[in-house]
Scaffold this active site. Structure first.
Site, PDB file in Angstrom:
ATOM      1  N   GLY A  26       0.988  -0.794   0.205  1.00 44.04           N
ATOM      2  CA  GLY A  26       0.205   0.032   0.029  1.00 44.04           C
ATOM      3  C   GLY A  26       0.774   1.151   0.357  1.00 44.04           C
ATOM      4  O   GLY A  26       0.161   2.087  -0.242  1.00 44.04           O
ATOM      5  N   CYS A 236     -26.559 -10.636 -18.932  1.00 38.89           N
ATOM      6  CA  CYS A 236     -25.488 -10.207 -20.121  1.00 38.89           C
ATOM      7  C   CYS A 236     -26.729 -10.555 -21.365  1.00 38.89           C
ATOM      8  O   CYS A 236     -27.548 -12.178 -21.683  1.00 38.89           O
ATOM      9  CB  CYS A 236     -24.771 -10.587 -20.573  1.00 38.89           C
ATOM     10  SG  CYS A 236     -23.843 -10.380 -21.924  1.00 38.89           S
ATOM     11  N   CYS A 239     -25.126 -14.069 -23.680  1.00 40.17           N
ATOM     12  CA  CYS A 239     -24.571 -14.579 -22.973  1.00 40.17           C
ATOM     13  C   CYS A 239     -25.560 -15.284 -21.784  1.00 40.17           C
ATOM     14  O   CYS A 239     -25.441 -16.292 -21.607  1.00 40.17           O
ATOM     15  CB  CYS A 239     -23.155 -14.698 -22.293  1.00 40.17           C
ATOM     16  SG  CYS A 239     -23.317 -13.792 -20.992  1.00 40.17           S
ATOM     17  N   CYS A 260     -22.086  -8.196 -20.201  1.00 40.21           N
ATOM     18  CA  CYS A 260     -20.746  -8.903 -19.617  1.00 40.21           C
ATOM     19  C   CYS A 260     -20.005  -7.465 -19.437  1.00 40.21           C
ATOM     20  O   CYS A 260     -19.694  -7.408 -20.678  1.00 40.21           O
ATOM     21  CB  CYS A 260     -20.150 -10.231 -19.705  1.00 40.21           C
ATOM     22  SG  CYS A 260     -21.321 -11.462 -18.960  1.00 40.21           S
ATOM     23  N   CYS A 266     -17.481 -13.597 -20.692  1.00 36.27           N
ATOM     24  CA  CYS A 266     -18.672 -13.876 -21.900  1.00 36.27           C
ATOM     25  C   CYS A 266     -18.824 -14.791 -22.993  1.00 36.27           C
ATOM     26  O   CYS A 266     -19.065 -15.939 -23.026  1.00 36.27           O
ATOM     27  CB  CYS A 266     -19.342 -12.622 -22.061  1.00 36.27           C
ATOM     28  SG  CYS A 266     -20.909 -12.511 -23.209  1.00 36.27           S
TER      29      CYS A 266
END
Length: 275
Positions: A26, A236, A239, A260, A266
């Site tokens: 970080g 979606c 798909c 997607c 997808c």
């Protein structure tokens, strides 16, 4: 032509900065960002990380907002392969090195994989403290009171934070970190990931990291649930997937469709369905 465009001294310097970033999760590490054949602000930090780390046997995947076929993803992929001749893939699970702009793949990453983020603005404190010297002092003292005040003001006025992306996180209970402009949906994927996650900001000349299996939590009040984008009643159109991050697309007749965001996921769903 040298392998991976950058000279060896540049690669060594970037790798040293990367090692320090991995050693202090970080923490923002400065590095000597090089000039690239692409404008600063268009992924030069991520590209430099990728070029300094890629090996001859690596398989590269590049995505932009989850898509393998967007202009940004295609151009970066073409550039990297032109200076390395490495194999590329759109399959998340087959890639050893993934460069991404503002999304984390839907499929969980595994040990040995590296996820490289393109980062526009690396320091989360810039939203509340424009003075970079004061921001460094605040990081040194773990003084994130101004971020807490920002979240409190939003919560008191609107019931929740208005931050939809680039949501601040705390890494290993120490440093507040900017996760790049990923959606809140992806924020919870940062923690306990099996893959090494690296963040490069070329314009700002900064690198930071989340090592595998690190503790990463969104900055939030204990009595408030961390809410992410939901698509409970959506799927979606291509798909049929649900329970994934979806992009909202307007059709020619004004109809709203959903697809997607992760095009590889997808495509895999369609393959399983035999379409």
């Amino acid at each position: 032509m040298r392998y991976a465009f950058l000279d060896e001294d540049a690669k060594k310097e970037i790798r040293r900065a990367t090692l320090k970033a991995v050693a202090i999760p970080g923490y923002i590490v400065s590095f000597a960002s090089r000039e690239m054949p692409i404008a600063r602000g268009w992924g030069t930090g991520g590209i430099q990380l990728t070029l300094s780390l890629i090996k001859e046997d690596d398989t590269l995947k590049v995505i932009d907002q989850g898509c393998d076929g967007s202009v940004n993803a295609v151009n970066i992929r073409n550039f990297v392969t032109s200076v390395t001749h490495n194999e590329t893939t759109t399959d998340t699970l087959k890639a050893t090195l993934i460069q991404t702009r503002h999304r984390i793949p839907e499929e969980p990453l595994s040990e040995g994989q590296i996820l490289v983020f393109q980062v526009p603005m690396p320091d989360i404190l810039e939203t509340v403290e424009p003075d970079t010297y004061k921001a460094r002092v605040m990081h040194a003292n773990a003084d994130y009171s101004k971020l807490w005040v920002l979240l409190y003001e939003d919560t008191s006025l609107f019931g929740d934070s208005r931050i939809s992306n680039r949501y601040p996180v705390i890494v290993e209970n120490r440093y507040a970190m900017d996760p790049s402009p990923i959606p809140k949906y992806d924020t919870t994927k940062l923690g306990n990931s099996k893959a090494l996650q690296l963040f490069g900001a070329g314009r700002e000349k900064k690198i930071y990291a989340i090592p595998p299996y690190s503790d990463v939590k969104p900055l939030k009040f204990e009595d408030r649930e961390f809410k992410v984008e939901t698509f409970e009643d959506k799927h979606c159109k291509r798909c049929g997937n649900s329970g994934v991050f979806l992009d909202q697309v307007y059709g020619k007749d004004g109809e709203i469709n959903y697809y997607c965001s992760d095009t590889s996921y997808c495509d895999k769903t369609l393959e399983k369905k035999g379409k």
